[in-house]
Design a protein around this motif. Sequence first.
Motif, PDB file in Angstrom:
ATOM      1  N   LEU A 133       0.445  -0.915  -0.064  1.00 32.35           N
ATOM      2  CA  LEU A 133      -0.043  -0.532   0.447  1.00 32.35           C
ATOM      3  C   LEU A 133       0.600   1.316   0.030  1.00 32.35           C
ATOM      4  O   LEU A 133       1.840   1.440   1.250  1.00 32.35           O
ATOM      5  CB  LEU A 133      -1.187  -0.001   1.408  1.00 32.35           C
ATOM      6  N   PHE A 134       0.807   2.753  -0.895  1.00 35.31           N
ATOM      7  CA  PHE A 134       1.357   3.264  -1.340  1.00 35.31           C
ATOM      8  C   PHE A 134       0.335   4.924  -0.574  1.00 35.31           C
ATOM      9  O   PHE A 134      -0.766   4.928  -1.296  1.00 35.31           O
ATOM     10  CB  PHE A 134       2.258   3.085  -2.812  1.00 35.31           C
ATOM     11  N   TRP A 135       0.514   5.750   0.333  1.00 37.62           N
ATOM     12  CA  TRP A 135      -0.235   6.578   0.670  1.00 37.62           C
ATOM     13  C   TRP A 135       0.238   7.661  -0.281  1.00 37.62           C
ATOM     14  O   TRP A 135       1.938   8.174   0.227  1.00 37.62           O
ATOM     15  CB  TRP A 135      -0.014   6.813   2.162  1.00 37.62           C
ATOM     16  N   HIS A 136      -0.218   8.189  -0.952  1.00 36.56           N
ATOM     17  CA  HIS A 136       0.088   9.369  -1.548  1.00 36.56           C
ATOM     18  C   HIS A 136      -0.939  10.765  -0.979  1.00 36.56           C
ATOM     19  O   HIS A 136      -2.197  11.282  -0.756  1.00 36.56           O
ATOM     20  CB  HIS A 136      -0.772   9.903  -2.878  1.00 36.56           C
ATOM     21  N   GLU A 137       0.172  12.164  -0.662  1.00 32.96           N
ATOM     22  CA  GLU A 137      -0.092  13.446  -0.411  1.00 32.96           C
ATOM     23  C   GLU A 137       1.378  14.101  -1.589  1.00 32.96           C
ATOM     24  O   GLU A 137       2.049  14.379  -1.384  1.00 32.96           O
ATOM     25  CB  GLU A 137       0.327  14.014   1.047  1.00 32.96           C
ATOM     26  N   GLY A 138      -0.285  15.351  -1.712  1.00 35.42           N
ATOM     27  CA  GLY A 138       0.191  16.328  -2.296  1.00 35.42           C
ATOM     28  C   GLY A 138       1.247  15.826  -4.039  1.00 35.42           C
ATOM     29  O   GLY A 138       2.310  16.128  -3.884  1.00 35.42           O
ATOM     30  N   GLY A 139       0.610  14.675  -4.381  1.00 40.80           N
ATOM     31  CA  GLY A 139       1.282  14.444  -5.413  1.00 40.80           C
ATOM     32  C   GLY A 139       2.700  13.488  -5.297  1.00 40.80           C
ATOM     33  O   GLY A 139       3.688  13.129  -6.469  1.00 40.80           O
ATOM     34  N   ARG A 140       3.361  12.642  -4.003  1.00 36.62           N
ATOM     35  CA  ARG A 140       4.310  12.418  -3.774  1.00 36.62           C
ATOM     36  C   ARG A 140       3.769  11.169  -3.127  1.00 36.62           C
ATOM     37  O   ARG A 140       2.725  10.803  -1.430  1.00 36.62           O
ATOM     38  CB  ARG A 140       5.655  12.880  -3.609  1.00 36.62           C
ATOM     39  N   VAL A 141       5.047   9.775  -2.741  1.00 41.25           N
ATOM     40  CA  VAL A 141       4.315   8.916  -1.662  1.00 41.25           C
ATOM     41  C   VAL A 141       4.877   9.380  -0.085  1.00 41.25           C
ATOM     42  O   VAL A 141       6.263   9.736  -0.085  1.00 41.25           O
ATOM     43  CB  VAL A 141       5.209   7.704  -1.996  1.00 41.25           C
ATOM     44  N   VAL A 142       4.059   9.186   0.571  1.00 50.06           N
ATOM     45  CA  VAL A 142       4.285   9.822   1.678  1.00 50.06           C
ATOM     46  C   VAL A 142       4.727   8.135   2.692  1.00 50.06           C
ATOM     47  O   VAL A 142       5.225   8.922   3.535  1.00 50.06           O
ATOM     48  CB  VAL A 142       3.501  11.082   2.189  1.00 50.06           C
ATOM     49  N   LYS A 143       4.466   7.653   2.991  1.00 47.20           N
ATOM     50  CA  LYS A 143       4.694   5.742   3.439  1.00 47.20           C
ATOM     51  C   LYS A 143       3.926   5.342   2.886  1.00 47.20           C
ATOM     52  O   LYS A 143       3.194   5.188   2.006  1.00 47.20           O
ATOM     53  CB  LYS A 143       3.329   6.567   4.662  1.00 47.20           C
ATOM     54  N   ALA A 144       4.426   3.889   2.858  1.00 50.87           N
ATOM     55  CA  ALA A 144       3.706   2.599   2.799  1.00 50.87           C
ATOM     56  C   ALA A 144       3.653   1.723   3.940  1.00 50.87           C
ATOM     57  O   ALA A 144       4.399   1.378   4.814  1.00 50.87           O
ATOM     58  CB  ALA A 144       5.095   2.642   2.013  1.00 50.87           C
ATOM     59  N   GLU A 145       3.405   0.407   3.418  1.00 51.44           N
ATOM     60  CA  GLU A 145       2.695  -0.731   4.237  1.00 51.44           C
ATOM     61  C   GLU A 145       2.542  -1.767   2.948  1.00 51.44           C
ATOM     62  O   GLU A 145       2.669  -1.754   2.069  1.00 51.44           O
ATOM     63  CB  GLU A 145       1.847  -0.692   4.959  1.00 51.44           C
ATOM     64  N   VAL A 146       4.026  -2.847   3.361  1.00 52.83           N
ATOM     65  CA  VAL A 146       4.526  -3.878   2.796  1.00 52.83           C
ATOM     66  C   VAL A 146       3.586  -5.211   3.486  1.00 52.83           C
ATOM     67  O   VAL A 146       3.893  -5.674   5.274  1.00 52.83           O
ATOM     68  CB  VAL A 146       6.193  -4.919   2.268  1.00 52.83           C
ATOM     69  N   LEU A 147       2.470  -5.945   3.376  1.00 51.63           N
ATOM     70  CA  LEU A 147       1.668  -7.107   3.561  1.00 51.63           C
ATOM     71  C   LEU A 147       2.687  -8.138   2.906  1.00 51.63           C
ATOM     72  O   LEU A 147       2.192  -8.616   1.585  1.00 51.63           O
ATOM     73  CB  LEU A 147       0.112  -6.904   3.695  1.00 51.63           C
ATOM     74  N   ASP A 148       2.898  -8.996   4.347  1.00 47.93           N
ATOM     75  CA  ASP A 148       3.196 -10.866   3.092  1.00 47.93           C
ATOM     76  C   ASP A 148       1.695 -11.453   3.325  1.00 47.93           C
ATOM     77  O   ASP A 148       1.222 -11.558   4.844  1.00 47.93           O
ATOM     78  CB  ASP A 148       4.381 -11.224   3.672  1.00 47.93           C
ATOM     79  N   PHE A 149       1.159 -13.049   3.129  1.00 51.35           N
ATOM     80  CA  PHE A 149      -0.282 -13.520   3.117  1.00 51.35           C
ATOM     81  C   PHE A 149       0.512 -14.671   3.576  1.00 51.35           C
ATOM     82  O   PHE A 149       1.722 -15.207   2.959  1.00 51.35           O
ATOM     83  CB  PHE A 149      -0.960 -13.604   1.565  1.00 51.35           C
ATOM     84  N   LYS A 150       0.448 -15.193   4.564  1.00 48.57           N
ATOM     85  CA  LYS A 150       0.391 -16.768   5.267  1.00 48.57           C
ATOM     86  C   LYS A 150      -0.824 -17.441   5.062  1.00 48.57           C
ATOM     87  O   LYS A 150      -1.537 -17.245   5.371  1.00 48.57           O
ATOM     88  CB  LYS A 150       1.157 -16.515   6.384  1.00 48.57           C
ATOM     89  N   THR A 151      -1.059 -18.390   4.638  1.00 48.69           N
ATOM     90  CA  THR A 151      -1.890 -19.294   4.185  1.00 48.69           C
ATOM     91  C   THR A 151      -1.690 -20.479   5.152  1.00 48.69           C
ATOM     92  O   THR A 151      -2.695 -20.996   4.999  1.00 48.69           O
ATOM     93  CB  THR A 151      -2.237 -19.480   2.395  1.00 48.69           C
ATOM     94  N   SER A 152      -0.491 -21.031   4.828  1.00 56.03           N
ATOM     95  CA  SER A 152      -0.431 -22.449   5.679  1.00 56.03           C
ATOM     96  C   SER A 152      -1.068 -22.313   7.507  1.00 56.03           C
ATOM     97  O   SER A 152      -1.153 -21.006   7.413  1.00 56.03           O
ATOM     98  CB  SER A 152       0.834 -23.164   5.643  1.00 56.03           C
ATOM     99  N   LYS A 153      -1.443 -23.511   7.508  1.00 57.57           N
ATOM    100  CA  LYS A 153      -1.643 -23.066   9.166  1.00 57.57           C
ATOM    101  C   LYS A 153      -0.799 -23.060   9.737  1.00 57.57           C
ATOM    102  O   LYS A 153      -0.237 -24.235   9.893  1.00 57.57           O
ATOM    103  CB  LYS A 153      -2.794 -24.996   9.136  1.00 57.57           C
ATOM    104  N   PRO A 154      -0.474 -22.040  10.909  1.00 63.64           N
ATOM    105  CA  PRO A 154       0.808 -22.341  11.498  1.00 63.64           C
ATOM    106  C   PRO A 154       1.034 -23.157  12.477  1.00 63.64           C
ATOM    107  O   PRO A 154      -0.097 -24.211  13.254  1.00 63.64           O
ATOM    108  CB  PRO A 154       0.187 -21.403  12.182  1.00 63.64           C
TER     109      PRO A 154
END
Length: 202
Positions: A133-154
Motif C-alpha cells: 500500500l502506498f499513501w500519496h499526499e501532494g503528488g508524492r508517496v509519504v508512507k507505505a506498508e508491505v503485507l505478506d500473506f501466510k496461507t498455511s496453518k501455523p
Amino acid sequence: LAFAPSQKRRELERRSPSELGHDETVKTEKLFERVGNTPSQRRGSRFHRWFEEFEWLDNFARTDDELRALALEVDRDTVGLEKDLAEFRATLNKTNFVKYFTRPSGDVRVSRERRFRRLVGHALQSGSFDRVLFWHEGGRVVKAEVLDFKTSKPEADLEQRREHYRPQLEAYREAVAAIAGLPREKVQASLFFIEADEYMPI
C-alpha cells in the motif's frame, strides 16, 4: 603487477527474502518427499492468485467460476479446489480481514503480486511482494506498508511465526523503502495469517 582478466563470467550470489534467517539444514525425510505440489502448497498458490485480483472489499466482484479458472492457471489439478474456494470466500467475511482490507480514507494505491530485484552488497536479491500500500499526499508517496500473506496453518504460536518471518519482512521493508524513495521508518511491514485471521506488524 595486475591480475589478468578472468575468462569466467562472475555471477552474483542470488538470495530471496524468504530464505533469510532460515536454517538451511534439510531433514532426511524431506529428501524423499514425493515430487509435486502438496495440498498446502496448492492452497497457497490458489490463494495468492486470487488475492492478486483483490484490491479492496468494495470492488472485488470475481465470481466463483472466474476464481476456479484463475486457480487452474496456477495448478491444473482440481483436488481440494472447492474446499479452498469456500475457505477463500469465508476469509473475505472474517473480522480482521474486513478491518484491514476495507478501503481506507485518503489516496491509497495498491500494488499486488509484484516482483522486484535489487543489489544488496555483492548479492542479487529478488522476490515478490504479496501486497504493498502506498499513501500519496501532494503528488508524492509519504508512507507505505508491505503485507505478506501466510496461507498455511501455523505449526507454532503466532508470536513464534512472526519472529520466524522477521528477516524476510525486514528485507521487504528495505526493498519498498528503496523503490518508493522513503526512509525505512516510513515503511510498515506486516504479516496476515489467513487461517487465524490475524494481522501482525513486524
